[in-house]
Scaffold this active site. Structure first.
Site, PDB file in Angstrom:
ATOM      1  N   THR A   1       0.753  -1.218   0.181  1.00  0.00           N
ATOM      2  CA  THR A   1       0.106  -0.063  -0.172  1.00  0.00           C
ATOM      3  C   THR A   1       0.684   1.251   0.027  1.00  0.00           C
ATOM      4  OG1 THR A   1      -1.839  -1.109   1.066  1.00  0.00           O
ATOM      5  CG2 THR A   1      -1.806   1.247   1.098  1.00  0.00           C
TER       6      THR A   1
ATOM      7  N   ASP B   1      -9.203  -3.208   0.280  1.00  0.00           N
ATOM      8  CA  ASP B   1      -8.116  -4.150   0.639  1.00  0.00           C
ATOM      9  C   ASP B   1      -8.410  -4.802   2.063  1.00  0.00           C
ATOM     10  OD1 ASP B   1      -5.119  -4.347   0.438  1.00  0.00           O
ATOM     11  OD2 ASP B   1      -5.185  -3.591   2.529  1.00  0.00           O
TER      12      ASP B   1
END
Length: 556
Positions: A90, A314
């Protein structure tokens, strides 16, 4: 003599005569000297966390006309957009999009990394010198201080003498902070303790009134109390595995990973449950709409920038894996949320007056057991056990315990202070480690970063390793697993971080002011996003940029 004077006077007056005969040319010359380059009123970046490229099409027949399909229809899609480094995580992904760079240069070498000189762990946005604003929790002790390069948002601020407004928003602190850059007006992220949007003293000492007003509505609590059921009848989710299966993880307090997910029973003085539901994306876009309205983004002739990251996809992907009804439902709901968000931009900034791009920070792998059950090679790599075994063997050989601190980011992080104080030979330790790892099941390549030029592996993979290696923040050895394998300790859910296409092939769609309609199948990269926006805005690309402008996207 009079004839000569007459000729000279005629020559001197000739440009004025030409201009009088061609007033448009005269006006154009004047405007070129005085006007600023044409720019959109607002640029919006939408980064969908863990969105694989194929999600644009996997559920396309169930998307409405105004969300993903509108962007594909009205905008320009780069269909072969790739991440050109590892690890695909990320923090590195958000940073790569906005810097046009790679970890070796911008320094965000993972979500966490080991400082090689000290052996200490560092979280990407950790900053103990600042304080939380908007909560009593420690969730606000964050800033972009670990970021070594400028972002496209920084460059916009510099280009307008800091008149442009730049705001970053995400549930995850790193998803809001890193895209907004060093010089942002604000970055906001979500606080599990209170269910509020918070920031740090890096940006301001008190929250704006509009943020306090938003928080006072307790919107997070309202979403959580709704519980999470499917948007449509569950039997219509034919792109997904049956609801009750062995590949999905259970939320706290659940007996099975099935719908409905009773998030209302998970409050207990903590508001983190929203992260694992589509409502996390909904509240993020709700907050973004309020930011546009109250900060007057796009309301004057100076371009503003809103960087929004949608994090819940996510969390849901990690929990339930790729083939779950939960993931399908999350994207169907996100499609509706994006449609409403685009309508807000149309109404407040004006259709055709803003530019928006949509991309992702990384993709994700299928659950290994799901693949294996369908006769596709895949398996979990038990890095924890292998690390313990490696340290045991190293201690036998070199008489010191715990010479390897961990395998974070699929890298071997040595205990360099101990090795130095014990006067051990690092080269011998590295070679011993490489020999040990090469014997482990699932390992394809083990690469010594100091000798990568001589490593026998494909150039495409080699370049990704080099681009992701930061000498101060990355481990000395890179581990590459077989396709379909990843490091993990649970048989449920999934993860990301590798060089493989399921982690690196991400969507990239531009739409709005200055953007053509069309598609492109030649390779482009995550790093190309920032210089393309720079070209659109006629500003300098970020100072660590290694990407190239995607010329096909831009109107001439």
């Amino acid at each position: 003599m009079n004839i000569v004077k007459s000729i000279l006077l005629s020559v001197a007056l000739l440009p004025l005569v030409v201009q009088a005969q061609n007033p448009k040319k005269q006006a154009l010359t004047s405007n070129n000297l005085t006007s600023s380059p044409a720019r959109p009123k607002l640029v919006v970046g939408l980064v969908v966390d863990q969105m694989r490229w194929d999600y644009l099409y996997r559920y396309a027949n169930r998307y409405g006309a105004g969300g993903f399909n509108r962007m594909l229809r009205e905008g320009f899609s780069c269909e072969n957009n790739q991440i050109t480094y590892i690890p695909t995580v990320t923090a590195a992904g958000h940073t790569g999009i906005y810097t046009g760079s790679v970890p070796s240069i911008h320094g965000i070498a993972g979500n966490d990394w080991t400082i090689q000189a000290t052996g200490k762990s560092m979280y990407c946005t950790d900053d103990p010198t600042v304080k939380t604003v908007g909560s009593t929790s420690t969730a606000g002790l964050m800033s972009p201080k670990n970021l070594l390069a400028t972002t496209i948002t920084d460059e916009l601020r510099l280009a307008t003498n800091f008149k442009s407004k730049v705001i970053g928003i995400a549930l995850k602190d790193r998803g809001g902070i890193l895209p907004a850059g060093h010089s942002a007006n604000a970055a906001y992220w979500y606080d599990d303790l209170t269910g509020n949007w918070i920031t740090s003293t890096y940006y301001m000492d008190v929250l704006p009134n509009w943020v306090n007003n938003f928080n006072s509505q307790k919107i997070a609590e309202k979403y959580i109390k709704q519980d999470w059921n499917t948007l449509y009848p569950i039997n219509t989710y034919t792109q997904s595995t049956a609801d009750d299966n062995l590949y999905e993880g259970k939320l706290r307090g659940e007996t099975a990973p099935v719908f409905p997910h009773l998030t209302s029973k998970m409050l207990n003085g903590n508001f983190s449950a929203i992260r694992n539901t589509p409502y996390g994306n909904s509240i993020t876009l709700d907050f973004a709409k309020d930011a546009i309205k109250n900060e007057q983004l796009g309301k004057d002739d100076i371009t503003d920038f809103l960087a929004v990251s949608l994090s819940s996809t996510d969390y849901i992907g990690h929990q339930y894996a790729i083939n779950s009804i939960e993931v399908e439902d999350a994207y169907l709901r996100l499609d509706k949320d994006i449609e409403e968000f685009l309508k807000t931009l149309d109404a407040t900034v004006g259709k055709g007056q803003y530019t928006v791009f949509l991309s992702s920070d990384h993709g994700a792998a299928h659950n290994p057991k799901f693949l294996a059950d369908n006769k596709i090679p895949a398996q979990l790599w038990d890095g924890r056990t292998i690390l313990n075994n490696l340290n045991t063997e190293l201690e036998k050989e070199f008489k010191q315990p715990k010479l390897v601190l961990g395998f974070g980011n699929y890298q071997v992080n040595f205990n360099n202070p101990l090795i130095a104080s014990s006067k051990l030979n690092l080269l011998e330790i590295k070679q011993f480690t490489i020999n040990f790892l090469n014997k482990q099941e699932g390992v394809t390549f083990v690469v010594d970063m100091e000798n990568i030029s001589s490593a026998s592996l494909p150039d495409a993979i080699k370049s990704k390793i080099i681009a992701g290696y930061n000498k101060d923040r990355s481990g000395a050895i890179q581990i590459l697993l077989k396709p379909g394998w990843f490091q993990g300790y649970s048989a449920t859910g999934t993860t990301h971080g590798s060089w493989n296409p399921y982690d690196t092939h991400i969507p990239l769609v531009f739409m709005g002011w200055g953007i053509k309609q069309g598609t492109l199948n030649r390779p482009t990269s995550m790093a190309d996003i920032a210089p393309t926006i720079a070209a659109l805005l006629h500003i300098q690309e970020p100072n660590g940029n290694v990407g190239e402008t995607i010329e096909e996207v831009l109107k001439k």
